[in-house]
Write a protein that holds these residues in place. Structure first.
Motif, short mmCIF file in Angstrom:
data_model
loop_
_atom_site.label_atom_id
_atom_site.label_comp_id
_atom_site.label_asym_id
_atom_site.label_seq_id
_atom_site.Cartn_x
_atom_site.Cartn_y
_atom_site.Cartn_z
N TYR A 1 0.89 -1.07 0.00
CA TYR A 1 -0.09 0.10 -0.07
C TYR A 1 0.85 1.39 0.18
O TYR A 1 0.56 2.30 -0.74
CB TYR A 1 -1.05 -0.12 1.09
N ASN A 2 1.86 1.08 0.80
CA ASN A 2 2.86 2.51 0.85
C ASN A 2 3.48 2.68 -0.34
O ASN A 2 4.18 3.75 -0.49
CB ASN A 2 3.61 2.19 2.06
N THR B 1 2.32 2.66 -3.25
CA THR B 1 1.47 3.24 -4.48
C THR B 1 1.56 4.56 -4.69
O THR B 1 1.97 5.32 -3.72
CB THR B 1 -0.26 2.77 -4.14
N GLU C 1 -2.80 6.34 -7.94
CA GLU C 1 -3.71 4.99 -7.90
C GLU C 1 -4.65 4.74 -6.82
O GLU C 1 -4.69 3.69 -6.02
CB GLU C 1 -2.46 4.05 -7.79
N ARG C 2 -5.72 5.59 -6.80
CA ARG C 2 -7.00 5.72 -5.94
C ARG C 2 -7.34 4.08 -5.95
O ARG C 2 -7.80 3.77 -4.93
CB ARG C 2 -7.79 6.65 -6.11
N ARG D 1 -6.33 1.42 -7.03
CA ARG D 1 -5.71 0.20 -6.26
C ARG D 1 -5.30 0.39 -4.76
O ARG D 1 -5.53 -0.62 -4.07
CB ARG D 1 -4.10 0.24 -6.84
N ARG D 2 -5.44 1.53 -4.19
CA ARG D 2 -5.28 1.89 -2.85
C ARG D 2 -6.57 1.34 -2.17
O ARG D 2 -6.58 0.69 -1.31
CB ARG D 2 -5.07 3.28 -2.67
N LEU E 1 -6.42 -2.33 -1.92
CA LEU E 1 -5.48 -3.03 -0.94
C LEU E 1 -5.94 -2.49 0.23
O LEU E 1 -5.72 -3.31 1.44
CB LEU E 1 -4.21 -2.09 -1.07
N LEU E 2 -6.53 -1.61 0.86
CA LEU E 2 -7.14 -1.34 1.93
C LEU E 2 -8.38 -2.01 2.36
O LEU E 2 -8.25 -2.76 3.36
CB LEU E 2 -7.76 0.21 2.23
N HIS F 1 -9.69 7.92 2.73
CA HIS F 1 -8.25 8.08 2.13
C HIS F 1 -7.40 8.30 3.10
O HIS F 1 -7.57 9.14 4.11
CB HIS F 1 -8.60 9.55 1.39
N GLU G 1 -3.37 8.98 3.22
CA GLU G 1 -1.95 9.33 2.91
C GLU G 1 -1.05 8.34 3.04
O GLU G 1 -0.90 7.74 4.39
CB GLU G 1 -1.51 10.79 3.36
N THR G 2 0.01 8.08 2.51
CA THR G 2 1.26 7.47 2.79
C THR G 2 2.42 8.57 3.43
O THR G 2 2.41 9.54 3.04
CB THR G 2 1.74 6.51 1.40
#
Length: 151
Positions: A34-35, A37, A41-42, A44-45, A48-49, A61, A63-64
């Motif tokens: 995840y980190n 991405t 890549e919304r 995909r994030r 993954l979440l 949402h 942030e990384t």
């Protein structure tokens, strides 16, 4: 009583017991992915979440980078949540983040703490703060409002 039962009962436990680790590295690998991405890549994030967290509502949402000791597997996210960069979660127990919650940067949620007594530190012991934690945070530059409920 083994360490998993001790942790689940809210008693001090050894964090480095293999039974406590139960797949921790695999969950941390998901978090690492995840980190990695890109901000664009919304979709995909979001996928993954949903794979890494216990629950994810709509409009979340994060942030990384995001850090979690157990890769967010015990994190329940409501809807319309914004988490700024450098969030850290010690998700040794369940964490619930309610709807319409916003976090500023560099916030930590910990369900376990480090013991004050040196003898407990020598024996790699963590002390649970809460078995279940329901949290809503609003953090700005000038104040922090925290509301919580323990079940």
């Amino acid at each position: 009583m083994d360490n998993t039962a001790r942790r689940d009962a809210g008693l001090p436990y050894h964090y480095d017991d293999p039974a406590i680790m139960d797949g921790q590295l695999a969950w941390q690998n998901k978090l690492w992915e995840y980190n990695q991405t890109k901000p664009t890549e919304r979709e995909r994030r979001a996928e993954l979440l949903k794979d890494m967290c216990a629950e994810v509502g709509d409009g979340v949402h994060i942030e990384t980078p995001l850090h979690a000791s157990n890769g967010c597997r015990r994190v329940h996210l409501g809807k319309v949540i914004y988490i700024n960069a450098f969030m850290s979660m010690v998700d040794d127990a369940e964490i619930w983040i309610g709807d319409y919650t916003m976090f500023g940067p560099s916030v930590t949620i910990a369900t376990a703490g480090y013991p004050i007594l040196p003898i407990l530190r020598e024996h790699h012991t963590l002390v649970p703060i809460a078995q279940k934690s329901r949290v809503s945070f609003v953090v700005t530059r000038d104040f922090c409002r925290l509301g919580y409920r323990l079940d």
